[in-house]
Design a protein around this motif. Structure first.
Motif, PDB file in Angstrom:
ATOM      1  N   LEU A  30       0.839  -1.201   0.000  1.00 24.05           N
ATOM      2  CA  LEU A  30       0.000   0.000   0.000  1.00 24.05           C
ATOM      3  C   LEU A  30       0.880   1.259   0.000  1.00 24.05           C
ATOM      4  O   LEU A  30       0.668   2.171  -0.801  1.00 24.05           O
ATOM      5  N   VAL A  31       1.872   1.278   0.879  1.00 23.21           N
ATOM      6  CA  VAL A  31       2.766   2.438   1.003  1.00 23.21           C
ATOM      7  C   VAL A  31       3.547   2.640  -0.291  1.00 23.21           C
ATOM      8  O   VAL A  31       3.611   3.749  -0.839  1.00 23.21           O
ATOM      9  N   PHE A  32       4.126   1.561  -0.809  1.00 17.85           N
ATOM     10  CA  PHE A  32       4.928   1.679  -2.025  1.00 17.85           C
ATOM     11  C   PHE A  32       4.085   2.119  -3.215  1.00 17.85           C
ATOM     12  O   PHE A  32       4.494   2.980  -4.001  1.00 17.85           O
ATOM     13  N   THR A  33       2.916   1.555  -3.364  1.00 16.77           N
ATOM     14  CA  THR A  33       2.039   1.899  -4.485  1.00 16.77           C
ATOM     15  C   THR A  33       1.653   3.373  -4.454  1.00 16.77           C
ATOM     16  O   THR A  33       1.706   4.060  -5.480  1.00 16.77           O
ATOM     17  N   LEU A  34       1.270   3.857  -3.274  1.00 12.11           N
ATOM     18  CA  LEU A  34       0.918   5.266  -3.164  1.00 12.11           C
ATOM     19  C   LEU A  34       2.132   6.151  -3.450  1.00 12.11           C
ATOM     20  O   LEU A  34       2.038   7.141  -4.186  1.00 12.11           O
ATOM     21  N   THR A  37       2.839   6.169  -7.140  1.00  9.90           N
ATOM     22  CA  THR A  37       1.825   6.952  -7.843  1.00  9.90           C
ATOM     23  C   THR A  37       2.115   8.449  -7.716  1.00  9.90           C
ATOM     24  O   THR A  37       1.992   9.195  -8.686  1.00  9.90           O
ATOM     25  N   MET A  38       2.529   8.852  -6.528  1.00 11.50           N
ATOM     26  CA  MET A  38       2.748  10.283  -6.300  1.00 11.50           C
ATOM     27  C   MET A  38       4.101  10.775  -6.829  1.00 11.50           C
ATOM     28  O   MET A  38       4.184  11.852  -7.405  1.00 11.50           O
ATOM     29  N   THR A  39       5.156   9.999  -6.631  1.00  6.30           N
ATOM     30  CA  THR A  39       6.494  10.470  -7.030  1.00  6.30           C
ATOM     31  C   THR A  39       6.825  10.141  -8.480  1.00  6.30           C
ATOM     32  O   THR A  39       7.687  10.776  -9.074  1.00  6.30           O
ATOM     33  N   LYS A  40       6.170   9.113  -9.016  1.00 12.65           N
ATOM     34  CA  LYS A  40       6.407   8.659 -10.397  1.00 12.65           C
ATOM     35  C   LYS A  40       7.856   8.254 -10.639  1.00 12.65           C
ATOM     36  O   LYS A  40       8.385   8.402 -11.732  1.00 12.65           O
ATOM     37  N   ASN A  41       8.490   7.773  -9.570  1.00 12.03           N
ATOM     38  CA  ASN A  41       9.891   7.363  -9.660  1.00 12.03           C
ATOM     39  C   ASN A  41      10.110   6.227  -8.666  1.00 12.03           C
ATOM     40  O   ASN A  41       9.882   6.398  -7.470  1.00 12.03           O
ATOM     41  N   ARG A  42      10.551   5.096  -9.160  1.00 10.16           N
ATOM     42  CA  ARG A  42      10.692   3.897  -8.326  1.00 10.16           C
ATOM     43  C   ARG A  42      11.660   4.112  -7.161  1.00 10.16           C
ATOM     44  O   ARG A  42      11.373   3.722  -6.028  1.00 10.16           O
ATOM     45  N   GLU A  43      12.806   4.699  -7.435  1.00  6.18           N
ATOM     46  CA  GLU A  43      13.802   4.927  -6.366  1.00  6.18           C
ATOM     47  C   GLU A  43      13.263   5.875  -5.303  1.00  6.18           C
ATOM     48  O   GLU A  43      13.442   5.639  -4.110  1.00  6.18           O
ATOM     49  N   GLU A  44      12.608   6.929  -5.746  1.00  9.20           N
ATOM     50  CA  GLU A  44      12.016   7.877  -4.794  1.00  9.20           C
ATOM     51  C   GLU A  44      10.934   7.184  -3.973  1.00  9.20           C
ATOM     52  O   GLU A  44      10.832   7.396  -2.763  1.00  9.20           O
ATOM     53  N   VAL A  76       0.174   9.264   6.602  1.00  9.95           N
ATOM     54  CA  VAL A  76       1.616   9.458   6.804  1.00  9.95           C
ATOM     55  C   VAL A  76       2.345   9.345   5.466  1.00  9.95           C
ATOM     56  O   VAL A  76       3.220  10.155   5.148  1.00  9.95           O
ATOM     57  N   THR A  77       1.955   8.362   4.668  1.00 12.58           N
ATOM     58  CA  THR A  77       2.571   8.160   3.354  1.00 12.58           C
ATOM     59  C   THR A  77       2.314   9.365   2.441  1.00 12.58           C
ATOM     60  O   THR A  77       3.237   9.874   1.798  1.00 12.58           O
ATOM     61  N   TYR A  78       1.077   9.796   2.422  1.00 15.89           N
ATOM     62  CA  TYR A  78       0.692  10.937   1.588  1.00 15.89           C
ATOM     63  C   TYR A  78       1.505  12.176   1.958  1.00 15.89           C
ATOM     64  O   TYR A  78       2.091  12.833   1.095  1.00 15.89           O
ATOM     65  N   ASN A  79       1.560  12.504   3.242  1.00 16.14           N
ATOM     66  CA  ASN A  79       2.306  13.692   3.697  1.00 16.14           C
ATOM     67  C   ASN A  79       3.805  13.567   3.438  1.00 16.14           C
ATOM     68  O   ASN A  79       4.459  14.536   3.069  1.00 16.14           O
ATOM     69  N   THR A  80       4.339  12.364   3.604  1.00 15.20           N
ATOM     70  CA  THR A  80       5.762  12.134   3.337  1.00 15.20           C
ATOM     71  C   THR A  80       6.050  12.330   1.844  1.00 15.20           C
ATOM     72  O   THR A  80       7.072  12.927   1.471  1.00 15.20           O
ATOM     73  N   CYS A  81       5.136  11.850   1.012  1.00 10.46           N
ATOM     74  CA  CYS A  81       5.289  12.046  -0.441  1.00 10.46           C
ATOM     75  C   CYS A  81       5.256  13.528  -0.796  1.00 10.46           C
ATOM     76  O   CYS A  81       6.068  14.004  -1.596  1.00 10.46           O
ATOM     77  N   LEU A  82       4.303  14.267  -0.226  1.00  9.09           N
ATOM     78  CA  LEU A  82       4.218  15.708  -0.497  1.00  9.09           C
ATOM     79  C   LEU A  82       5.503  16.425  -0.096  1.00  9.09           C
ATOM     80  O   LEU A  82       6.019  17.264  -0.846  1.00  9.09           O
TER      81      LEU A  82
END
Length: 192
Positions: A30-34, A37-44, A76-82
């Motif tokens: 779930l965390v990785f998929t989100l 989706t948000m970063t559009k970069n596998r390493e990120e 938490v995942t969403y905010n970390t991605c932002l």
């Protein structure tokens, strides 16, 4: 029957780190998929996922249970991605507009300077090679090897004052050869 998240949360808070591995295993996709989706970069996305689980582990005691645990992880995942996206944009803007331009200019200047140094060194080396061996030896040892007059005198088995005189004459010979090697336009530019 699957044991609920709260059981593992309680175990982690009691100091059982193995219980956290179960939670990570449950929510890693779930965390990785989100994140992906948000970063559009596998390493990120992988880095975000690591950051998320570190944050969750550190702040697990703040989870109040008002919502589902999965919802809290999602937030938490969403905010970390932002945060990560903002940081990346700042870096991209800084690099693209400021630092990159300055870096490019410095790189070009350094490359040109290095070319000039190489050309200058090649020219000097060619002129040194045109000198008699004794003159070439003294100039190389004194200027390139940073040897003292005394050290050169010992090697050549002559007095230091004699080395000084020979160095002066060798420099004059080198200057004459350099003058003949350099193009007249270059000499005129530097003699102004």
């Amino acid at each position: 029957m699957t044991i609920n998240d709260q059981h593992y949360i309680t175990k982690v808070l009691e100091g059982d780190s193995h219980a956290f591995a179960v939670l990570v295993d449950r929510y890693k996709d779930l965390v990785f998929t989100l994140a992906l989706t948000m970063t559009k970069n596998r390493e990120e996305a992988e880095e975000v996922a690591q950051d998320v689980f570190i944050k969750i582990y550190k702040h697990l005691a703040t989870f109040k249970g008002d919502s589902k645990f999965s919802t809290w992880i999602y937030k938490v995942t969403y905010n970390t991605c932002l945060d990560r996206i903002k940081k990346l944009k700042r870096l991209q803007n800084t690099i693209a507009i400021d630092a990159f331009t300055e870096h490019e200019i410095k790189t070009i200047d350094n490359a040109l300077f290095a070319m000039e140094i190489k050309e200058r060194n090649d020219t000097i080396q060619n002129c040194l090679n045109a000198l008699p061996a004794e003159d070439r030896f003294m100039l190389t040892w004194f200027y390139y090897e940073d040897q003292s007059l005394d050290e050169i005198a010992k090697v050549m088995d002559i007095k230091p004052n004699h080395v000084k005189v020979k160095l002066f004459r060798s420099r004059k010979k080198l200057a004459t050869i350099l003058r003949s090697q350099l193009e007249p336009e270059i000499l005129q530019h530097y003699e102004r």
